[in-house]
Design a protein around this motif. Sequence first.
Motif, PDB file in Angstrom:
ATOM      1  N   VAL A  37      37.863  38.800  29.305  1.00  0.00           N
ATOM      2  CA  VAL A  37      38.698  37.749  29.613  1.00  0.00           C
ATOM      3  C   VAL A  37      39.149  37.514  31.112  1.00  0.00           C
ATOM      4  N   ALA A  38      39.015  38.686  31.879  1.00  0.00           N
ATOM      5  CA  ALA A  38      39.526  38.708  33.285  1.00  0.00           C
ATOM      6  C   ALA A  38      38.407  38.156  33.874  1.00  0.00           C
ATOM      7  N   SER A  39      37.003  38.162  33.485  1.00  0.00           N
ATOM      8  CA  SER A  39      35.929  37.722  34.381  1.00  0.00           C
ATOM      9  C   SER A  39      35.961  36.303  33.997  1.00  0.00           C
ATOM     10  N   VAL A  40      36.454  35.842  32.586  1.00  0.00           N
ATOM     11  CA  VAL A  40      36.366  34.512  32.354  1.00  0.00           C
ATOM     12  C   VAL A  40      37.672  33.598  33.363  1.00  0.00           C
ATOM     13  N   MET A  41      38.632  34.480  33.458  1.00  0.00           N
ATOM     14  CA  MET A  41      39.786  33.985  34.213  1.00  0.00           C
ATOM     15  C   MET A  41      39.149  33.848  35.708  1.00  0.00           C
ATOM     16  N   ALA A  42      38.629  34.803  36.328  1.00  0.00           N
ATOM     17  CA  ALA A  42      38.144  34.531  37.568  1.00  0.00           C
ATOM     18  C   ALA A  42      37.193  33.304  37.789  1.00  0.00           C
ATOM     19  N   THR A  43      36.255  33.447  36.839  1.00  0.00           N
ATOM     20  CA  THR A  43      35.086  32.521  37.058  1.00  0.00           C
ATOM     21  C   THR A  43      35.474  30.779  36.754  1.00  0.00           C
ATOM     22  N   ALA A  44      36.625  30.826  36.173  1.00  0.00           N
ATOM     23  CA  ALA A  44      37.344  29.498  35.850  1.00  0.00           C
ATOM     24  C   ALA A  44      37.771  29.081  37.074  1.00  0.00           C
ATOM     25  N   ALA A  45      38.547  30.124  37.584  1.00  0.00           N
ATOM     26  CA  ALA A  45      39.428  29.650  39.003  1.00  0.00           C
ATOM     27  C   ALA A  45      38.431  29.409  40.076  1.00  0.00           C
ATOM     28  N   LEU A  53      43.256  29.702  35.508  1.00  0.00           N
ATOM     29  CA  LEU A  53      43.841  28.636  36.332  1.00  0.00           C
ATOM     30  C   LEU A  53      45.266  28.705  36.704  1.00  0.00           C
ATOM     31  N   ILE A  54      46.268  28.755  35.625  1.00  0.00           N
ATOM     32  CA  ILE A  54      47.558  29.271  35.811  1.00  0.00           C
ATOM     33  C   ILE A  54      47.700  30.146  36.958  1.00  0.00           C
ATOM     34  N   LEU A  55      47.100  31.490  36.836  1.00  0.00           N
ATOM     35  CA  LEU A  55      47.341  32.466  37.661  1.00  0.00           C
ATOM     36  C   LEU A  55      46.861  32.151  38.840  1.00  0.00           C
ATOM     37  N   VAL A  93      42.269  31.584  45.506  1.00  0.00           N
ATOM     38  CA  VAL A  93      41.187  31.961  44.384  1.00  0.00           C
ATOM     39  C   VAL A  93      40.568  33.038  45.096  1.00  0.00           C
ATOM     40  N   ASP A  94      40.484  34.116  44.271  1.00  0.00           N
ATOM     41  CA  ASP A  94      39.430  35.246  45.083  1.00  0.00           C
ATOM     42  C   ASP A  94      38.662  35.497  43.774  1.00  0.00           C
ATOM     43  N   ASN A  95      37.588  36.519  43.897  1.00  0.00           N
ATOM     44  CA  ASN A  95      36.613  36.829  43.044  1.00  0.00           C
ATOM     45  C   ASN A  95      37.329  37.815  41.934  1.00  0.00           C
ATOM     46  N   TRP A  96      38.493  37.940  42.062  1.00  0.00           N
ATOM     47  CA  TRP A  96      39.149  38.937  41.264  1.00  0.00           C
ATOM     48  C   TRP A  96      40.531  38.455  40.491  1.00  0.00           C
ATOM     49  N   VAL A  97      40.597  37.161  40.414  1.00  0.00           N
ATOM     50  CA  VAL A  97      41.742  36.645  39.649  1.00  0.00           C
ATOM     51  C   VAL A  97      41.728  37.187  38.239  1.00  0.00           C
TER      52      VAL A  97
END
Lengths: 325, 496, 326
Positions: free
Chosen positions: A83-91, A239-241, A248-252
């Motif tokens: 999930v975290a990886s998806v979050m950052a990738t989407a951002a 995206l919200i975060l 945006v960075d790689n670790w959102v």
Amino acid sequence: MTSAIPTQGASGKTRDRDSLVRFASRNGIYLFLVALFAVCGAISPAFLRLDNLGNLLSQFAPLAIVVIGQSFVILVRGLDLSVASVMATAAVAATSFSGRDQDAVPVLALGLVIGAATGLLNGFLVTKRQVSPFLATLATMIVLQGVRFAWTHGAPSGSVPPIFRTLGAGSVDGIPYNIFALLAVAAVAIVLLHKATFGRQVYITGGNPLTARLVGIPSDRVTIICYVISGVLAAFAGLILSGFVGVVDNWVGKGFELNSIVAAVIGGVALSGGRGTLPGALAGAAILVTVFNAVLLFGLPVQFQIIIQGLVIIVATAFYARQSA
Amino acid sequence: MLSLTDISKTFPGVKALQGVSLDVQSGEIHALAGENGAGKSTLTRVIAGVHAPTEGTMSFAGQPVAWTSPRDATAAGIHVIYQEFNLFPHLSAAENIYIGHERRNALGFVDHRRTRRDAAEILKRLGVAIDPDALVNELSVADQQMVEIARALVHDVKLLILDEPTAVISGREVDLLFERLHALKRDGVAIVYISHRLEEIFAHCDRVSVLKDGRHVATRNVADIDRDTLVSLMVGRDMHELFPPRRPARAAAPVVLEAKGITVPGRVRGAGLDLRAGTITGLSGMVGSGRTELALAIFGVLPMGGGSVVVDGTSFTSMTPARAIALGIGLVTEDRKAQGLAMLLDVAANVTASTLDQVSRRGFLDRRRETAIAEAAIQSYRVACRGPSQPVALMSGGNQQKVVVARWARTSRRVLILDEPTRGVDVGAKMEIYRIMQTLADEGLAILMISSELPEIVGMSDRVVVMREGAISGVLERDEIDEAAIVTLATHRDAA
Amino acid sequence: MTDMALPSRDRARLRRMAASNAGLLVVLSLLVLMLLIGAVVSDRFRTFGNVANVFEQSTGLALVSLGQTLAVLTGGIDLAVGSLISLIICLTAGLLDGDGTYMIPVLAGMLALGAAIGLVNGLGVVYLRIHPLIVTLGMGAVLQGVTLLYALGPVGSVPDGFDALAYGTFGPLPAAAVVTVLLYVATALLLRSSRFGRYIYAVGDDGNAAKLIGLPRTQVILFVYAFSGFFAAVTAIYLVARFGSGQPYAGANYTLASITPVVVGGTMLSGGRGGVMGTLFGAYLVSLLNNLLNFLDVSTYVQLMFQGLIIILAVSLYVEKRKSIA
């Protein structure tokens, strides 16, 4: 693996004691949350101030959205470490657009597609290839991370369109907008899991996969859908975060994979599958966020945030979510 | 050898055992009888150190004892063969037999070669051809049971408790088991034998103690008691009331399902049978003869390697559970805990699991309708529970089984297949299940009942199909049905 | 059963041997494949120096994965190892602070601390009856916090000559890597032929059954987490000898990294199946992959991606059988 089913001595419990136990075990998590609020408020009056509560809510929303998806996955005996990886990738993907509001729709669409695709891959590996969920999602997490770094060459720049900034960080009368996003997601998810037929299929699949097969439930499909839900919600939360953080960075979303699992487990969603509710999981997320907030508010060094987080994980689980094996 | 005085065991809210006093002497086979839920397995677990008694004292080999864990009891020489296997599926048969009592060399390391050799020896003595190197998960259920039994023979046991050891083995294996038990008895081992099969108690046991509702009812010499007395001690009902009265023969009922030449690689070889409306067909045969696999293939759980299933004139060469359900077929599987029930879910959810579309409207569950269906099922199948919202995990085996039957009875418009429907179920629930089967057949359902218990097959079936080594070895019509004929068909070649 | 002729029994034995060593076979073939690819694409890759280099660079990962393997064999997992490594790296560097006087007691103390923290994990699993994932995750957070309280940035240093622990050689071979191999071989032998080793497999295969038949389940679980903690401490000491000073996040990556060699080497997360030798080769595989990608001038970012792909590939190759009804 041992079965999570109590088989001993539960047959003819006297009713009042039984129902008391059941009330406590069903509602313990909410009681704990209320107690936690009371204690925090008693220690620091600032805790209950409106601006702090608003702050709390806006931190709560992204985690809670991820927890909802994570709960679907855990209910079918899975786990989603991606999930975290998806979050950052989407951002990160969002920054490849102009950053203006007219791109909001493609940004959202691309993010959700990334989430859905990851979920689909996770679900495929888990059902069709029988890879253990821990590994499958660990692997997609690492792969996505690699893709993201290769794409940005390690240094992403830019930000999401302003509308996400508003959604992530804006508020009306002290109530952050992102809470409304959460409420919408939660309402749909609760209906889906607790009112719709699909939800029942989820519980049967997670409760006993062999039964699911016998009664003709397409459990592979149900499982895959759960992973897709998790991926899509993670992308949305990402995206919200990033709107909340502003850059945006790689670790959102760093740490969200573990925090979302912990929140769900604290909230009574059993890792053995088929047990737990979304309201419980959301309460689990609220407890985590409250603890983080309180540490800062009490002026403790930030390191204590991590220490107390660890202790809460263990203590809360020991109280509410013991394995019954 | 073992003496229990006023043992009580209370779980939160439930008194599982109340003041049980019992003594078991060395050199006797002591039967423990009672319905399911009478407290036999709780008593076993107290003796074995799994549960500490709430009250009462226990002495073993002349010493007062209070186990803190199964480890203590094991070290003292108590060995229990539980109804649920305690085998390690990915260790070899030999390793499973010696685990905890490893064969070791002079340096104290595990001697793998000796382990294998000695295990082969023991298995041979038990009369089974099990490769000691085979992983336990490759073995049939009957062979797994034999490995469990072998385990009891490799170390110094003073008290051996066996809980339903013959539920999954048959014929020669049962005989050889009792041969070993009698040998142990001669060596002075105390044996506690738990079984639902009364004929075994009468054939092999010296004394029998009866438990009912957690209390010790009586201990008698087996020689001084007859079957009917024992049953009435257990339930307070007479034996011949067990099966519902035979129904009059029906005029040629229409065939609703025909299985033609069904093959399941390694298990079933071209087996065919037909099921008729309003008829109970018994499917008999030794364990491992392919009975279960044939049923699973008809229902689409196992892929058919050949053959077809014809339902109402339409022929299917491949089947899935979903299609079978749509065709009006139901399947009550052998192992309700592992396969049949979602234990954490409530009665209502389990009853409607196979007919979710009937309780759904536009993708949403109709809770009211579901509750109504569950309440109706609870009533007509006399399920003892708090109500539709009680999780099935908290119910007795017999009531759980009724829930499974209720579910499939709803699905079955044409055919209901029941695999060992009364295994591990007490006498009262057994009678209920027979009554339900009878009623369903009267309503026109074609019923296929798989069973290892011959009296059940004989008592319930209108026709009997017998399998041997994956193929149909014969069909018996009404008047031809008796135990001897079935045994001949089931064993034929072996007997020669 | 009766008509089972000897040849088919031999075949069954062969099949079983292949099945129980599937992990080893898969990971070895991947290793060979990668060596071949490397040999084709680069001359420098083939040199003895480079192979020794790969061997040496696998050491840290191999050490921490040794402990992880035992935890996984019992059906558990140890997600505290990363933070534990960070803590012990910082404490060792900080306590020694360039002075070798108390080197022996400090190192002994660190090893004991690692084992003790592991033991606490085990106690949580056994007595709080919480899923090991959660216990060790919580412990990991606590340890990371404690580490940050002790040092927010680089801390301490090691005395002269301390780096021999990491860079010493045995003839042409890196000593630490050789010792690691010996530790693996010893553990493999004990797992196979000691009673306690067999109990580790039994507990992982069916913990409940193990308890019911009187095997020391509690002791087994306490032991494997203490073992894992101990080897996290060993890893930390090796790493601090390499780095020369402490850094509060130095071990962070090892938590998830330590699982890769275990699963690539064929140990099932469900417990009871696998072994340490597969893990050792798994660690070599990871090290070799990174080395090879370096030669191919692939950025470190893409290397990460390949690691993920290797996990998927390897694990898909020995798929667990679906729980079947018949």
